[in-house]
Scaffold this active site. Structure first.
Site, PDB file in Angstrom:
ATOM      1  N   ASP A  82      -0.202  -4.248 -19.738  1.00  0.00           N
ATOM      2  CA  ASP A  82      -0.824  -3.314 -18.800  1.00  0.00           C
ATOM      3  C   ASP A  82      -1.573  -2.184 -19.502  1.00  0.00           C
ATOM      4  O   ASP A  82      -2.358  -1.469 -18.891  1.00  0.00           O
ATOM      5  CB  ASP A  82       0.299  -2.671 -17.970  1.00  0.00           C
ATOM      6  CG  ASP A  82       0.216  -3.092 -16.525  1.00  0.00           C
ATOM      7  OD1 ASP A  82      -0.334  -4.171 -16.271  1.00  0.00           O
ATOM      8  OD2 ASP A  82       0.698  -2.332 -15.667  1.00  0.00           O
ATOM      9  N   ASN A 269      -5.961  -1.544   2.027  1.00  0.00           N
ATOM     10  CA  ASN A 269      -5.582  -1.766   3.429  1.00  0.00           C
ATOM     11  C   ASN A 269      -5.622  -0.562   4.341  1.00  0.00           C
ATOM     12  O   ASN A 269      -5.433  -0.706   5.550  1.00  0.00           O
ATOM     13  CB  ASN A 269      -4.155  -2.343   3.477  1.00  0.00           C
ATOM     14  CG  ASN A 269      -4.094  -3.696   2.831  1.00  0.00           C
ATOM     15  OD1 ASN A 269      -4.863  -4.582   3.176  1.00  0.00           O
ATOM     16  ND2 ASN A 269      -3.180  -3.862   1.874  1.00  0.00           N
TER      17      ASN A 269
HETATM   18  P1  AMP Z   1       1.353  -2.487  -3.720  1.00  0.00           P
HETATM   19  O1  AMP Z   1       2.329  -1.852  -4.667  1.00  0.00           O
HETATM   20  O2  AMP Z   1      -0.026  -2.588  -4.275  1.00  0.00           O
HETATM   21  O3  AMP Z   1       1.838  -3.781  -3.134  1.00  0.00           O
HETATM   22  O4  AMP Z   1       1.222  -1.486  -2.473  1.00  0.00           O
HETATM   23  C1  AMP Z   1       2.343  -1.137  -1.700  1.00  0.00           C
HETATM   24  C2  AMP Z   1       2.021   0.096  -0.879  1.00  0.00           C
HETATM   25  O5  AMP Z   1       0.904  -0.187  -0.029  1.00  0.00           O
HETATM   26  C3  AMP Z   1       3.155   0.557   0.038  1.00  0.00           C
HETATM   27  O6  AMP Z   1       3.318   1.956  -0.048  1.00  0.00           O
HETATM   28  C4  AMP Z   1       2.648   0.182   1.418  1.00  0.00           C
HETATM   29  O7  AMP Z   1       3.138   1.042   2.385  1.00  0.00           O
HETATM   30  C5  AMP Z   1       1.164   0.402   1.238  1.00  0.00           C
HETATM   31  N1  AMP Z   1       0.388  -0.239   2.294  1.00  0.00           N
HETATM   32  C6  AMP Z   1       0.215  -1.561   2.524  1.00  0.00           C
HETATM   33  N2  AMP Z   1      -0.552  -1.746   3.636  1.00  0.00           N
HETATM   34  C7  AMP Z   1      -0.860  -0.493   4.090  1.00  0.00           C
HETATM   35  C8  AMP Z   1      -1.601   0.006   5.216  1.00  0.00           C
HETATM   36  N3  AMP Z   1      -2.192  -0.808   6.068  1.00  0.00           N
HETATM   37  N4  AMP Z   1      -1.675   1.348   5.370  1.00  0.00           N
HETATM   38  C9  AMP Z   1      -1.081   2.193   4.495  1.00  0.00           C
HETATM   39  N5  AMP Z   1      -0.374   1.779   3.435  1.00  0.00           N
HETATM   40  C10 AMP Z   1      -0.253   0.467   3.240  1.00  0.00           C
END
Ligand code: AMP
Length: 345
Positions: A82, A269
């Site tokens: 990373d 998202n």
């Molecule tokens: P990741 O670590 O990239 O999988 O992202 C996870 C984070 O994305 C978590 O805090 C989720 O709540 C957030 N997340 C996913 N979809 C949404 C959405 N539609 N609105 C706000 N946060 C989101």
């Protein structure tokens, strides 16, 4: 791993296991190792040694290697780090203001993480901007449970928000991000916490979770919508800190920014969060297009208004593809010469 393989055999391809030419692993910290490498007893020992600097990531990464080695006994295993993309940071960005000895003897410096994602985002941004990566200046925002921002000049990283470990920088799901380092000493003195307890507090109990009770930003947004003060605070802190880094990195790039990229779970998202971050930045030439922003959910899109001096882009990240490509390069090119790599699992 065996379960996954059985599932693929039954549902995708009966011959899959035989088609795998290598397995690529995302490894967060490899100390001095940053280019993709074949996993050998020596590189494994370094990854184990680095676990103390990436306690949330390296131990499960090692478990993944163990499990994959048991199932794919005859194929090379490759680690893709990373930290790799951030190796181009200049010393003034990667050094801490500490006695120089600590850097020389203990390699205490900023490394940066999410490099595979930032690298992919820069390559995709170049395609969307219609220029070679070497000609673009971008600020990439990987906003997920772990979050980081990178400043990229001419396709190369010149600064990033994470440091020696993935704790520095933005407010995250369970990590505190930037704060006065004296807070750590004060907590240990006042609360009698051990080093291990402090580590757990900062990495696993802080950030949105510590402030609001949830590390899921969707729950925080919902809480804020219901008028919960702490959820509103978490939301304000999260978005404020991203804006602050975009401002700082605009300065790091001498004000010459072609695009700001939003990615990962939150960045891909949530038009709502992107709006909170980007709208106040219109005075810096970043003009959000509300309708385009609302449409770009889980897919790539330009979300800035047509006249915006700085383009605002949404790009779904694809670390797996990037790891697979780099793993393949290692396997084809030989580990010693490898700068990227390949994988097939
Ligand atoms: P990741 O670590 O990239 O999988 O992202 C996870 C984070 O994305 C978590 O805090 C989720 O709540 C957030 N997340 C996913 N979809 C949404 C959405 N539609 N609105 C706000 N946060 C989101």
């Amino acid at each position: 791993m065996k379960g996954i393989l059985d599932f693929i055999k039954e549902n995708v391809s009966a011959t899959f296991a035989r088609e795998v030419v290598a397995v690529g692993h995302r490894i967060v910290h490899g100390l001095d190792l940053s280019q993709p490498v074949l996993l050998t007893p020596s590189s494994l020992a370094t990854i184990k040694q680095a676990a103390v600097l990436a306690p949330l990531h390296n131990p499960p990464g090692l478990q993944g290697i163990e499990a994959a080695t048991e199932v794919f006994t005859d194929v090379p295993q490759v680690a893709v780090f990373d930290t790799a993309f951030h190796q181009t940071m200049p010393p003034h960005a990667y050094m801490y203001g500490l006695p120089y000895d600590l850097y020389e003897k203990h390699k205490i410096r900023r490394y940066g993480f999410h490099g595979t994602s930032h690298k992919y985002l820069v390559e995709q941004a170049a395609v969307m901007l219609g220029k070679p990566a070497s000609e673009i200046n971008v600020i990439t925002c990987h906003l997920g449970n772990g979050s980081s921002v990178a400043a990229v000049r001419g396709g190369q990283c010149v600064d990033t928000s994470m440091g020696l470990t993935p704790l520095e920088g933005l407010l995250m799901g369970t990590r505190c991000g930037d704060m006065d380092p004296a807070v750590v000493l004060h907590i240990q003195n006042q609360c009698g916490l051990s080093v291990k307890e402090t580590d757990t507090l900062l990495n696993k109990k802080s950030g949105l979770l510590g402030l609001t009770g949830s590390n899921d930003l969707r729950a925080v947004i919902e809480g804020a919508g219901k008028g919960e003060a702490r959820s509103q605070l978490g939301l304000d802190m999260f978005t404020y800190r991203v804006r602050k880094y975009i401002g700082a990195y605009t300065a790091a790039l001498d004000g010459q920014v072609d695009a700001v990229v939003f990615s990962a779970g939150i960045g891909e998202n949530s038009p709502f969060i992107r709006k909170l971050i980007a709208e106040p930045l219109h005075t810096m030439g970043m003009q959000l297009d509300a309708a385009a922003n609302d449409k770009a959910v889980g897919r790539a899109g330009v979300i800035s208004a047509p006249g915006s001096r700085v383009k605002l882009l949404v790009i779904p990240t694809d670390e797996e593809l990037c790891i697979a490509e780099q793993t393949l390069q290692v396997v084809k090119g030989g580990a010693a010469a490898a700068t990227g790599g390949a994988a097939a699992a």
